[in-house]
Write a protein that holds these residues in place. Structure first.
Motif, PDB file in Angstrom:
ATOM      1  N   VAL A   1      79.680 -67.241   7.817  1.00 38.62           N
ATOM      2  CA  VAL A   1      79.152 -68.499   8.354  1.00 38.62           C
ATOM      3  C   VAL A   1      79.970 -68.890   9.576  1.00 38.62           C
ATOM      4  O   VAL A   1      81.066 -68.373   9.799  1.00 38.62           O
ATOM      5  CB  VAL A   1      79.209 -69.637   7.300  1.00 38.62           C
ATOM      6  CG1 VAL A   1      78.333 -69.327   6.105  1.00 38.62           C
ATOM      7  CG2 VAL A   1      80.643 -69.919   6.873  1.00 38.62           C
TER       8      VAL A   1
ATOM      9  N   LYS B   1      77.703 -66.188   1.577  1.00 33.34           N
ATOM     10  CA  LYS B   1      76.695 -65.981   2.607  1.00 33.34           C
ATOM     11  C   LYS B   1      75.730 -67.168   2.621  1.00 33.34           C
ATOM     12  O   LYS B   1      74.953 -67.357   1.682  1.00 33.34           O
ATOM     13  CB  LYS B   1      75.931 -64.675   2.365  1.00 33.34           C
ATOM     14  CG  LYS B   1      75.028 -64.266   3.521  1.00 33.34           C
ATOM     15  CD  LYS B   1      74.434 -62.893   3.271  1.00 33.34           C
ATOM     16  CE  LYS B   1      73.539 -62.464   4.428  1.00 33.34           C
ATOM     17  NZ  LYS B   1      74.270 -62.321   5.698  1.00 33.34           N
ATOM     18  N   ASN B   2      75.839 -67.980   3.674  1.00 34.76           N
ATOM     19  CA  ASN B   2      74.941 -69.122   3.916  1.00 34.76           C
ATOM     20  C   ASN B   2      75.068 -70.270   2.912  1.00 34.76           C
ATOM     21  O   ASN B   2      74.375 -71.267   3.023  1.00 34.76           O
ATOM     22  CB  ASN B   2      73.474 -68.675   3.956  1.00 34.76           C
ATOM     23  CG  ASN B   2      73.215 -67.724   5.105  1.00 34.76           C
ATOM     24  OD1 ASN B   2      73.780 -67.884   6.183  1.00 34.76           O
ATOM     25  ND2 ASN B   2      72.376 -66.716   4.860  1.00 34.76           N
TER      26      ASN B   2
ATOM     27  N   TYR C   1      75.026 -74.172   3.812  1.00 35.96           N
ATOM     28  CA  TYR C   1      75.821 -74.248   5.041  1.00 35.96           C
ATOM     29  C   TYR C   1      75.436 -75.463   5.873  1.00 35.96           C
ATOM     30  O   TYR C   1      76.294 -76.212   6.336  1.00 35.96           O
ATOM     31  CB  TYR C   1      75.623 -72.963   5.857  1.00 35.96           C
ATOM     32  CG  TYR C   1      76.158 -73.031   7.265  1.00 35.96           C
ATOM     33  CD1 TYR C   1      77.508 -72.815   7.520  1.00 35.96           C
ATOM     34  CD2 TYR C   1      75.319 -73.323   8.340  1.00 35.96           C
ATOM     35  CE1 TYR C   1      78.014 -72.881   8.804  1.00 35.96           C
ATOM     36  CE2 TYR C   1      75.825 -73.399   9.639  1.00 35.96           C
ATOM     37  CZ  TYR C   1      77.165 -73.183   9.865  1.00 35.96           C
ATOM     38  OH  TYR C   1      77.655 -73.267  11.137  1.00 35.96           O
TER      39      TYR C   1
END
Length: 354
Positions: A270, A321-322, A338
């Protein structure tokens, strides 16, 4: 760990007490000509909002000294008049309401002039800063710069003590970090007056903040120092931000939430830099700066150290992830996206403040 402060007497500067019985205070200096009253007031008010607790202004002539009265009427923090060469400007600054006078022994050193200024200080019941720097210490071949600074200060102190005046603050600033630290160490053993810490002419913001942090931080770790100024060739608000960071890093002061974030690496999926900057900008608002409850906020970019750091913080997020895992008081709470990270952290922090 609580740092043990060098024991000093207390000196009162306007509404601010300094010395070992009080928090280390943050100072800065106006960068406008003091007789430019409008701009000087505007800058000082901005510095007040940023966290400046004592402000110094240059007094080069009568117009500067007389402007102090107008400036004092519009600001809330104590004002120090910085005097060089002409002792009469110190008298005029006192008459116009200065809360402290700074004299430089390198250019105001005649006994009758010192005596006149001290008499005015006594009458107004305000203190004196004996402010030396490496550029104003002359002569004495064979002596090191720390020896020149500390011996010059001690000689000036003795002159003033003979006049039965003891409301003194001492500063001994060199451009060299090593010379500055050694000078203050010497001085700390020679008197019990509060010491104002700083490195002179440090230069541009990044390099200057590093030099200041090394010198000021080293001294504060030894318990030396009662007020600080980070001198930068930049907007003086940067000086306040750097000073706050130094004091917070040592656990000497708290100025609202403290962000702990990783430097990122190839494991980070990110844009952590953006999140940290957005969060930092939000926390710089007056609303957050005025909150007295300290919070440690961890924003971490991956699963290696992230969960551990987040667990140790009051609140934090460790990203995969995200999305990231939100932690509060050492417990995993829920996953957050995020895009929502900053808003969620701020909302949860508000709850923690009650």
């Amino acid at each position: 760990m609580n740092l043990k402060r060098r024991k000093t007497r207390t000196v009162k500067i306007g509404s601010v007490n300094i010395g070992s019985a009080h928090p280390v205070a943050i100072q800065s200096m106006s960068k406008f000509k003091t007789s430019d009253v409008e701009n000087t007031i505007r800058q000082i008010k901005g510095l007040e909002r940023a966290g400046c607790e004592i402000i110094r202004v240059a007094v080069k002539d009568n117009a500067d000294a007389e402007a102090i009265k107008l400036i004092k009427a519009e600001i809330n923090i104590p004002l120090v008049a910085d005097i060089h060469f002409d002792w009469r400007l110190a008298i005029l600054a006192i008459d116009n309401g200065a809360d402290k006078i700074r004299l430089n022994p390198g250019n105001i050193n005649k006994s009758e002039e010192i005596k006149a200024v001290v008499a005015a200080l006594k009458n107004a019941k305000i203190p004196l800063r004996i402010g030396l720097n490496s550029g104003s210490v002359k002569g004495r071949p064979g002596k090191s710069m720390p020896e020149k600074l500390s011996s010059s200060a001690l000689n000036y102190i003795k002159i003033i003590e003979r006049l039965k005046f003891h409301d003194l603050v001492i500063s001994l600033k060199a451009n060299s970090v090593v010379d500055t630290v050694e000078a203050y160490r010497k001085m700390a053993k020679l008197c019990d007056y509060p010491l104002h810490l700083g490195v002179t002419a440090t230069g541009t913001p990044f390099a200057g903040a590093i030099k200041s942090a090394v010198a000021i931080g080293a001294l504060l770790l030894e318990g030396i120092g009662d007020t600080i100024r980070v001198s930068l060739t930049d907007d003086p608000i940067r000086e306040i931000e750097a000073a706050r960071d130094i004091l917070e890093s040592l656990g000497l002061r708290s100025f609202g939430p403290q962000i702990v974030s990783c430097p990122t690496c190839g494991r980070c999926d990110v844009d952590l830099v953006k999140i940290v900057r957005d969060l930092e900008d939000k926390l710089k608002t007056e609303n957050w700066q005025l909150k007295t409850k300290p919070l440690k906020v961890a924003v971490m970019g991956c699963v290696v150290n992230g969960p551990g750091e987040a667990l140790e913080a009051d609140i934090g997020v460790a990203f995969g992830k995200n999305e990231g895992m939100l932690f509060k008081k050492g417990k995993a709470v829920r996953k957050i996206s995020y895009n929502d990270c900053v808003a969620v952290l701020l909302k949860e922090m508000e709850k923690m403040h009650g």
